[in-house]
Design an enzyme around this catalytic site. Structure first.
Site, PDB file in Angstrom:
ATOM      1  N   SER A  34      10.579 -12.226  -7.872  1.00  0.00           N
ATOM      2  CA  SER A  34       9.865 -11.663  -6.620  1.00  0.00           C
ATOM      3  C   SER A  34      10.379 -12.178  -5.326  1.00  0.00           C
ATOM      4  CB  SER A  34       8.490 -11.531  -6.472  1.00  0.00           C
ATOM      5  OG  SER A  34       7.926 -12.665  -6.703  1.00  0.00           O
ATOM      6  N   LYS A  44       3.601  -1.066  -6.920  1.00  0.00           N
ATOM      7  CA  LYS A  44       4.872  -1.175  -6.278  1.00  0.00           C
ATOM      8  C   LYS A  44       5.787   0.121  -6.423  1.00  0.00           C
ATOM      9  CE  LYS A  44       5.101  -6.303  -6.734  1.00  0.00           C
ATOM     10  NZ  LYS A  44       3.856  -6.395  -6.991  1.00  0.00           N
ATOM     11  N   HIS A  97       8.746  -6.059 -10.458  1.00  0.00           N
ATOM     12  CA  HIS A  97       9.633  -5.995  -9.317  1.00  0.00           C
ATOM     13  C   HIS A  97      10.835  -5.142 -10.083  1.00  0.00           C
ATOM     14  CE1 HIS A  97       7.903  -7.449  -5.836  1.00  0.00           C
ATOM     15  NE2 HIS A  97       7.187  -8.341  -6.649  1.00  0.00           N
TER      16      HIS A  97
END
Length: 396
Positions: free
Chosen positions: A184, A241, A212
């Site tokens: 990340s 996310k 991610h």
């Protein structure tokens, strides 16, 4: 009453600020998106995990509203008492099918998923081999487990093999390799083909944190393991996310593993069930991500990252190499990172300086992140603002 504790806290805050490590909170007065309202102004947002641009998408918002209207604000209970709703089972099935696993267990946060996966599955007879750049939640989860711990330098396959050999020679019952799918702070994508080969050689399991990666890496956005075309044993991820931007985590695995986690994982057993609104929004985000529209969004995200990376490199900025939409602008000094971020906000670009303890000392940066919702004009404006501020501060 003694004041020594509070004096020490105050002194530590002063020291943090003196080093340029204070992390201020800036209040946003709008939905998450490529343009947000901060301090009464519209600014370009280049630091969100909103990879597919779905956090403010009206369909995702309305799906959450409809779920809350049907199921209420929350369950007022943990899952095993009276907190399992039909929508929880629907979401578990949807994410498992999307990512290609037998089953899924939901958590209130992705941090809880990583905090809850190791302790129920691995004991003192086992070994965990962890990448040095793994997320803090993996590190904390490993600490809660009695398994023997090994560490290897980021994506260093030679050192990984050495640690696997050590663990096997020490008589480990089970070995699990734990790694972020995409790291990340740096935007590096794990070398999962090589990890898979070593896991096969040493009869090890693989755990991947794909927070991610899920939604935008690999075919149909199935993640880093799909990006590399390999199979893994456990995937942890988030709905906070690319998949809607709300919150909540999950672990995908074989059904027997999920069944055991539902009996033993403490963050699952002792936390309220995921809010219905989060489930509704996440289901809609998954629907979009796995379809043709998701393909178009992923293509736009890739194009945006390539345009931004090329322009910033041409301007003279030091970027970490990679293909991920996380693109760190390396600065080194914490105060410089904070100053540049503040200057950019004045120019209408919202980014954040990252410094210790989020990244190592001397490795301060501004972590910029692309979204499919950004236009090329947004990117060009941001590069221009970086260039002007960078020259004024002597960065370029």
């Amino acid at each position: 009453m003694t004041t020594s504790f509070y004096d020490r806290v105050a002194a530590e805050l002063v020291d943090i600020d003196a080093q340029g490590l204070t992390k201020p909170e800036r209040v946003i007065a709008s939905r998450q998106g490529p343009v947000i309202e901060v301090g009464g102004r519209q600014v370009l947002n280049f630091c969100a995990n909103n990879y597919l641009g779905l956090a403010g998408d009206e369909r995702v918002v309305q799906a959450g509203i409809e779920a809350q209207q049907r199921w209420g604000a929350g369950t007022a209970s943990v899952r095993f008492i009276c907190g399992t709703l039909e929508i929880h089972k629907t979401l578990e099935r949807a994410i498992a099918d999307y990512l290609g696993f037998e089953d899924t267990i939901l958590f209130a946060a992705a941090f809880d998923a990583n905090g809850g996966i190791f302790e129920p599955l691995f004991g003192a007879e086992d070994a965990i081999v962890s990448d040095s750049l793994n997320h803090a939640s993996i590190i904390d989860g490993v600490r809660l487990c009695k398994a023997k711990r090994y560490r290897f330098a980021n994506s260093d396959m030679d050192e990984l093999e050495s640690r696997l050999k050590e663990a096997r020679e020490a008589g480990a019952r089970n070995i699990v390799i734990a790694t972020d799918g995409a790291f990340s702070m740096d935007g590096y994508i794990a070398r999962l083909k090589d990890v898979r080969a070593l896991a096969d050689k040493y009869d090890a399991l693989i755990m991947v944190d794909d927070c991610h990666a899920t939604g935008f890496l690999g075919p149909k956005g199935r993640g880093s393991y799909a990006h590399h075309g390999v199979e893994v044993d456990f995937v942890t991820g988030t709905f906070g996310k690319a998949l809607g931007g709300a919150m909540g985590g999950f672990i995908c695995a074989r059904k027997a593993v999920v069944d055991l986690l539902k009996q033993r994982a403490r963050p699952y057993l002792f936390s309220n069930a995921l809010a219905p609104a989060v489930c509704g929004s996440s289901l809609e985000a998954i629907r979009i991500a796995q379809g043709d529209e998701g393909d178009a969004l992923r293509s736009q995200l890739t194009a945006n990252a390539a345009r931004y990376r090329a322009a910033m490199t041409a301007a003279g900025f030091d970027l970490l190499a990679g293909e991920h939409p996380i693109i760190p602008v390396m600065l080194g000094d914490a105060k410089l990172a904070q100053t540049l971020a503040a200057r950019l906000l004045e120019s209408g670009v919202y980014v954040i300086g990252f410094s210790f303890p989020v990244v190592p000392r001397g490795a301060a940066r501004i972590r910029t992140q692309m979204s499919a919702a950004h236009s090329f004009d947004h990117i060009d404006q941001t590069v221009a603002a970086f260039t002007t501020a960078g020259r004024e501060l002597g960065v370029i």
